[in-house]
Design a protein around this motif. Structure first.
Motif, mmCIF file in Angstrom:
data_model
loop_
_atom_site.group_PDB
_atom_site.id
_atom_site.type_symbol
_atom_site.label_atom_id
_atom_site.label_comp_id
_atom_site.label_asym_id
_atom_site.label_seq_id
_atom_site.Cartn_x
_atom_site.Cartn_y
_atom_site.Cartn_z
ATOM 1 N N ALA A 207 11.219 -5.897 -15.474
ATOM 2 C CA ALA A 207 12.360 -5.269 -15.042
ATOM 3 C C ALA A 207 12.111 -3.773 -14.509
ATOM 4 O O ALA A 207 12.929 -3.147 -13.861
ATOM 5 C CB ALA A 207 13.518 -5.258 -16.468
ATOM 6 N N GLY B 177 16.318 -1.208 -13.049
ATOM 7 C CA GLY B 177 16.325 -2.247 -13.991
ATOM 8 C C GLY B 177 17.020 -1.798 -15.381
ATOM 9 O O GLY B 177 16.870 -0.555 -15.687
ATOM 10 N N ASP C 98 19.448 -6.727 -18.486
ATOM 11 C CA ASP C 98 19.046 -7.798 -17.445
ATOM 12 C C ASP C 98 18.029 -8.628 -17.946
ATOM 13 O O ASP C 98 18.003 -9.585 -17.233
ATOM 14 C CB ASP C 98 18.457 -6.902 -16.092
ATOM 15 C CG ASP C 98 19.409 -6.007 -15.617
ATOM 16 O OD1 ASP C 98 20.451 -6.192 -15.385
ATOM 17 O OD2 ASP C 98 18.757 -5.021 -14.834
#
Length: 388
Positions: free
Chosen positions: A319, A325, A329
């Motif tokens: 990520a 990111g 997520d």
């Protein structure tokens, strides 16, 4: 064999006391019970375990004089049982046997009311007591009260047997393999139900079982007998499993006694792992760096104090390749949590049932306390009696 100085309690809080009790069936036979001396404290549940024929049921039945001792004496609530009329004695002691022992021609209400009726209780008082006890054992009086034993399942009959034994509010309860005739699932439920009842009522209980796991689960102390009714060890479950007193006890509790200790070892906050904690909105790059500094492989994700899931190092690094990111997520949900009042057996089972390498432990308000891992389990067991 234990000595008097090791296990004999002679305090005022003793409700049942065996003093050098012997039982022989014929002069030329070996004793069924040999020089038995020990006490049961008020509100305590002592389980009697040992191989078949070691005298467990005989010991139990000598308390209410269904079997008469050949020597020594048994004191119940301060009275030598041989100085009390046997019928009067039995009406003041609850007794539960395998399969309930219900009278098939009487309704559930009349079965439960057996002893209060014999004692001359007023019918209205009998009815109130029956309803209270059926509720206590999880049977609706309106639904089950007028049924007959044959109309109930085996587990329901056992519940009625417990209710009947408690009907006259006896100070002592004798239980002779009461859950031995039901299947494992029902047996587990009955054990849970009885533990709940015992927590509420704190009766003084002698409980015969051939199942060591059952004894470990429900007893305050466990008495292990060898042939001839010889008391080898009397100890709380943790001590029995971690420090067996003789080779006989070592063999009886088995080589897997370490696993059995899981059921009697509590989860403790001071033992729990404290992995890195992240928030869903944390940047993945920051989180990956923080986890590197923490030298951890996984982090716990909390959202406003509540457990949201966990993230492994590898997914955070993936990520982090994206400028935007976020931890949210890549967070993975936990499939289970456990309360901080749980035992290690319950907690470890939940840990093994999910993919995560750790299990969140929550306080009574649902707040995060720490994480259970395999290393935590090992540390907690090593901390037991006889280990450092």
């Amino acid at each position: 064999m234990i000595t008097d100085s090791e296990e004999l309690d002679t305090g005022v809080d003793d409700v049942i006391r065996f003093e050098n009790v012997v039982k022989r069936y014929g002069r030329h036979h070996s004793p069924a019970v040999t020089d038995l001396t020990f006490s049961v404290r008020r509100g305590e549940l002592v389980a009697l375990v040992g191989p078949s024929g070691c005298g467990k049921s005989t010991i139990l039945r000598m308390v209410n004089r269904l079997v008469e001792p050949s020597g020594g004496r048994i004191v119940v609530d301060g009275r030598d049982t041989t100085h009390v009329d046997a019928v009067t004695l039995r009406r003041g002691i609850g007794y539960v046997i395998q399969a309930g022992g219900l009278l098939p021609h009487r309704t559930i209400r009349r079965n439960v009311a057996t002893v209060p009726r014999l004692l001359g209780w007023d019918p209205a008082a009998q009815a109130r007591r029956v309803d209270t006890l059926l509720d206590l054992v999880g049977l609706d009086p309106a639904t089950y009260g007028d049924r007959y034993p044959a109309q109930l399942s085996g587990g329901q009959q056992q519940r009625v047997g417990v209710a009947r034994a408690l009907a006259a509010d006896p100070p002592v309860l004798l239980m002779d393999e009461p859950f031995g005739a039901v299947d494992p699932v029902v047996r587990d439920r009955l054990q849970n139900e009885f533990r709940r009842i015992q927590t509420d009522l704190r009766k003084t209980v002698l409980f015969v079982t051939h199942d060591l796991d059952e004894a470990v689960r429900i007893a305050d102390r466990i008495a292990v007998f060898s042939g001839g009714g010889v008391l080898e060890q009397l100890a709380d479950p943790q001590t029995l499993l971690s420090a067996p007193a003789s080779e006989f006890v070592v063999e009886f509790v088995g080589s897997d006694r370490g696993l059995r200790r899981l059921a009697v070892t509590p989860v403790r906050a001071e033992d729990l792992a404290k992995p890195l904690v992240l928030a869903p909105e944390d940047g993945a790059a920051y989180a990956a760096t923080a986890l590197d500094v923490d030298r951890g492989d996984v982090a716990v994700v909390l959202d406003r104090g509540q457990v949201a899931g966990w993230v492994p190092r590898g997914r955070l690094r993936e990520a982090a390749r994206s400028r935007d990111g976020r931890v949210r997520d890549v967070v993975r949900p936990f499939t289970a949590t456990v309360p901080d009042r749980a035992d290690l057996r319950t907690a470890f089972s939940a840990l093994l049932a999910q993919d995560a390498p750790l299990l969140p432990v929550l306080d009574e308000r649902g707040g995060y306390v720490g994480a259970l891992t395999a290393d935590v389990v090992h540390t907690a067991l090593r901390r037991g009696v006889g280990n450092t």
